[in-house]
Design an enzyme around this catalytic site. Sequence first.
Site, PDB file in Angstrom:
ATOM      1  N   HIS A   1       0.880  -1.071   0.077  1.00  0.00           N
ATOM      2  CA  HIS A   1      -0.034  -0.032   0.035  1.00  0.00           C
ATOM      3  C   HIS A   1       0.895   1.285  -0.160  1.00  0.00           C
ATOM      4  O   HIS A   1       0.725   2.190  -0.761  1.00  0.00           O
ATOM      5  CB  HIS A   1      -1.050   0.120   1.303  1.00  0.00           C
TER       6      HIS A   1
ATOM      7  N   ASP B   1       6.567  22.096 -26.050  1.00  0.00           N
ATOM      8  CA  ASP B   1       6.662  20.665 -25.649  1.00  0.00           C
ATOM      9  C   ASP B   1       7.602  20.542 -24.530  1.00  0.00           C
ATOM     10  O   ASP B   1       8.174  21.520 -24.005  1.00  0.00           O
ATOM     11  CB  ASP B   1       6.898  19.682 -26.811  1.00  0.00           C
TER      12      ASP B   1
ATOM     13  N   TRP C   1       6.910  -0.028   3.816  1.00  0.00           N
ATOM     14  CA  TRP C   1       7.636   0.679   2.730  1.00  0.00           C
ATOM     15  C   TRP C   1       8.906   1.242   2.926  1.00  0.00           C
ATOM     16  O   TRP C   1       9.650   1.666   2.053  1.00  0.00           O
ATOM     17  CB  TRP C   1       6.384   1.831   2.249  1.00  0.00           C
TER      18      TRP C   1
ATOM     19  N   SER D   1      12.838   6.088 -13.836  1.00  0.00           N
ATOM     20  CA  SER D   1      11.541   6.952 -14.360  1.00  0.00           C
ATOM     21  C   SER D   1      11.623   8.320 -13.773  1.00  0.00           C
ATOM     22  O   SER D   1      11.329   9.353 -14.384  1.00  0.00           O
ATOM     23  CB  SER D   1      10.551   6.230 -13.993  1.00  0.00           C
ATOM     24  N   SER D   2      11.645   8.436 -12.404  1.00  0.00           N
ATOM     25  CA  SER D   2      11.521   9.685 -11.804  1.00  0.00           C
ATOM     26  C   SER D   2      12.588  10.740 -12.125  1.00  0.00           C
ATOM     27  O   SER D   2      12.597  11.906 -12.225  1.00  0.00           O
ATOM     28  CB  SER D   2      11.524   9.348 -10.129  1.00  0.00           C
TER      29      SER D   2
ATOM     30  N   HIS E   1      13.326  11.833   4.009  1.00  0.00           N
ATOM     31  CA  HIS E   1      12.807  13.082   4.060  1.00  0.00           C
ATOM     32  C   HIS E   1      12.551  13.949   3.031  1.00  0.00           C
ATOM     33  O   HIS E   1      11.578  14.457   2.820  1.00  0.00           O
ATOM     34  CB  HIS E   1      13.362  13.772   5.407  1.00  0.00           C
TER      35      HIS E   1
ATOM     36  N   GLU F   1      11.943  13.141   0.093  1.00  0.00           N
ATOM     37  CA  GLU F   1      10.876  12.524  -0.398  1.00  0.00           C
ATOM     38  C   GLU F   1       9.624  13.150  -0.217  1.00  0.00           C
ATOM     39  O   GLU F   1       8.782  13.068  -0.971  1.00  0.00           O
ATOM     40  CB  GLU F   1      11.063  10.817  -0.287  1.00  0.00           C
TER      41      GLU F   1
ATOM     42  N   TYR G   1       8.972  15.833   1.004  1.00  0.00           N
ATOM     43  CA  TYR G   1       8.745  17.245   0.364  1.00  0.00           C
ATOM     44  C   TYR G   1       8.531  17.274  -1.050  1.00  0.00           C
ATOM     45  O   TYR G   1       7.730  18.012  -1.895  1.00  0.00           O
ATOM     46  CB  TYR G   1       9.845  18.182   0.962  1.00  0.00           C
TER      47      TYR G   1
ATOM     48  N   SER H   1      -1.175  27.576  -4.808  1.00  0.00           N
ATOM     49  CA  SER H   1      -0.656  28.935  -5.253  1.00  0.00           C
ATOM     50  C   SER H   1      -1.121  29.339  -6.427  1.00  0.00           C
ATOM     51  O   SER H   1      -1.278  30.470  -6.700  1.00  0.00           O
ATOM     52  CB  SER H   1       0.775  28.885  -5.184  1.00  0.00           C
TER      53      SER H   1
ATOM     54  N   HIS I   1      14.891  12.864  12.705  1.00  0.00           N
ATOM     55  CA  HIS I   1      13.667  13.026  13.511  1.00  0.00           C
ATOM     56  C   HIS I   1      12.847  11.763  13.137  1.00  0.00           C
ATOM     57  O   HIS I   1      11.765  11.511  13.801  1.00  0.00           O
ATOM     58  CB  HIS I   1      12.958  14.387  13.049  1.00  0.00           C
ATOM     59  N   HIS I   2      13.124  10.917  12.110  1.00  0.00           N
ATOM     60  CA  HIS I   2      12.454   9.579  12.136  1.00  0.00           C
ATOM     61  C   HIS I   2      13.115   8.620  12.790  1.00  0.00           C
ATOM     62  O   HIS I   2      12.497   7.280  13.061  1.00  0.00           O
ATOM     63  CB  HIS I   2      12.602   9.381  10.520  1.00  0.00           C
TER      64      HIS I   2
ATOM     65  N   THR J   1       7.097  27.060   6.107  1.00  0.00           N
ATOM     66  CA  THR J   1       5.829  26.657   5.828  1.00  0.00           C
ATOM     67  C   THR J   1       4.659  27.413   6.308  1.00  0.00           C
ATOM     68  O   THR J   1       3.692  27.480   5.677  1.00  0.00           O
ATOM     69  CB  THR J   1       5.424  25.039   6.426  1.00  0.00           C
TER      70      THR J   1
ATOM     71  N   LYS K   1       4.029  30.231   3.964  1.00  0.00           N
ATOM     72  CA  LYS K   1       3.142  29.789   2.829  1.00  0.00           C
ATOM     73  C   LYS K   1       1.779  30.022   3.191  1.00  0.00           C
ATOM     74  O   LYS K   1       0.930  30.421   2.473  1.00  0.00           O
ATOM     75  CB  LYS K   1       3.508  28.375   2.378  1.00  0.00           C
TER      76      LYS K   1
ATOM     77  N   ARG L   1       1.351   1.126  15.251  1.00  0.00           N
ATOM     78  CA  ARG L   1       0.958   0.906  13.784  1.00  0.00           C
ATOM     79  C   ARG L   1       1.389  -0.388  13.485  1.00  0.00           C
ATOM     80  O   ARG L   1       2.246  -1.013  13.931  1.00  0.00           O
ATOM     81  CB  ARG L   1       1.721   2.137  12.774  1.00  0.00           C
TER      82      ARG L   1
END
Lengths: 174, 532
Positions: B82, B111, B147, B175-176, B259, B261, B263, B274, B308-309, B334, B337, B456
């Site tokens: 998932h 293009d 994951w 790909s990315s 991390h 990732e 963002y 925006s 922090h993870h 943040t 924004k 979890r």
Amino acid sequence: MTSNASLVRRLLLVCVAMFGFGFAMVPLYDVFCRITGINGKTEGVAAAQPAGVDLSREVSVEFLARSDADMPWTFVPLTERVRIHPGDLQIVEFEVANRSGEALVATAVPSVSPGEAARYFKKIECFCFEEQALAAGETRSMPVQFYIDPALPERFRNMTLSYRLYKSAHTASR
Amino acid sequence: MSTEQTGALHPGEHLDHEHKPRGITRWLYSTNHKDIGTLYLLFSLAMLFIGGSLAMVIRAELFQPGLQFVDPHFFNQMTTVHGLVMVFGAVMPAFVGLANWMVPLMIGAPDMALPRVNNWSFWILPCAFAILLSTLFMEGGAPAAGWTFYAPLSTTYSSDSTAFFVLAVHLMGVSSIMGAINIIVTIFNMRAPGMTWMKLPLFVWTWLITAFLLIAVMPVLAGVVTMVLTDKYFGTSFFDAAGGGDPVMFQHIFWFFGHPEVYIMILPAFGIISAIIPTFARKPLFGYESMVVATASIAILSFLVWGHHMFTVGMPVAAELFFMYATMLIAVPTGVKVFNWVATMWRGSMTFEVPMMFALAFIVLFTIGGLSGLMLAITPADFQYQDTYFVVAHFHYVLVTGAVFGIIAGVYYWLPKWTGVMYSERLAQTHFWCSLVSVNILFFPMHFVGLAGMPRRIPDYALQFADLNALMSIGGLLFGLSQLLFVWGVVRCMRGVGDKASDRVWEGAQGLEWEIPSPAPYHTFETPPVVK
């Protein structure tokens, strides 16, 4: 403005560099941990004799020993805990017994907790400096001679030395 | 640029003024940014439903305490796949699809800069996910390490499908990276005359910064999965203490990727919001420059907060304090924004069409997710929150009501431009309200059960969590069903059912993409527009 091709080349170079950086983090991690001493890893070589003894305080040192999950050995510290002055030389014994029916080579990996205190844990002699080969059914007592560096900051009063025993990569059968 | 235009017209052949190739090859061989954008978006929609079905297996199992439907190992496969499908299959490709469609239109380019790379970077994705999803049917099952695939779960204790998983992640990464390089080159080299850096629409800015994040961290992910592969199959010991490695190092390398990732998955949504808020507030975006600076600061700070993870792995206090303060620092850009969006709406002539409704929900709910993130950043508190449902609540608020709501807002906002047909406002409003209510029934109680200690990634739980879990599962089912309304609305537009959309579509819309006809012609800006 740069041409598409040269911009693509530069961006690809960044990708390759970052891929390399991912792998460079492996030695960097070790170097960083050694310099800062934050990973609980002790030195893998013998330390010099202590310079003096700090009689004004005592540190409690506990000992732990574990065998890796698929390791058919028993491994226990013969002393659970000592209280020593920083600078005092101390010898403790760990007993290891090969319960399997075959000769095996093992490596003991040490770890000191709290991690920041690891650099003050000085070993003069340790069975963890080299691999241990045990015949089938053999039992052996293995010594560690160590002292606590008197430079140990006051806030550390308790330390734990733990060993985990792994089957060595040099054991033929795996 | 495009080769189709040079083909001679045979007698009797129907003159297609847009020169679209026909049939399946139009999609397989396409180098058209609009076609590839559509492919990305449809792929992402399919992945959203696959990932959502896996989540419903999780919610079905958690509907009641005890083990009902699946065994714990299969449950772990569900949480793992998932997560992978939603992150790499749903959210990221949706943003790349939006970038494909909108970046050339917004900067006045005909293009993307590298159209064939564009084709390739899309068509790798279905292959990657076919490989990943095929592991569900293999002996030993799909990856089950989460994951985040922490070693040694992904090395010593993983099933043999790990090799397929690693290959799939490599393909997604390739790909990315190709997509990111394409977007950077397009934005650098193909802006219309007069489209200076500080005139770029914010969606373009946020995507440019996201693309740099992608090329910086996707290779690190490739590195860490390679280490997992060699540790498992080739006898290396990167993460194995027996050979001198360290499993904690896995977490450092993974989160150095992980991390930035997160963002990558939110910055383009900031760009969409925006674009939408000024349109429906009928005022220019407040603090454009500060928005650009805030986005760049978030991107730079994202490289300094990975610790922090992993507060509970036994880091020294100094490192924990560093990561705590660095993390809290991200709240500043943040916050800039959020304040800018609110200030844009201040005294605006607001109307509440569906894109605006999703954008407003985004601002409120993303802020909730941001604030729970600040709670998690507090090191001593994190020792209680680590690995509880509170964390699950946090990242679903920023990813579902953040990233996914941002994507849905963007789709409704640009759908009339893409299809030339206005979506059904009533259907879309129904979709919005159903989603808004059900998503909060689904995720809000997770805060409470998490703070109360529900872990979890566990298929069973203590009895006191039963009522809230049943409620969350119902919310999950409703949220999933609500998305069928979205599909219905999109399919209606794709089939041309609905009112004809005007070229500008929205009264307050500003920007080059609204200067072209609706639906957007197959080829646009063949002569670059002049931006004043």
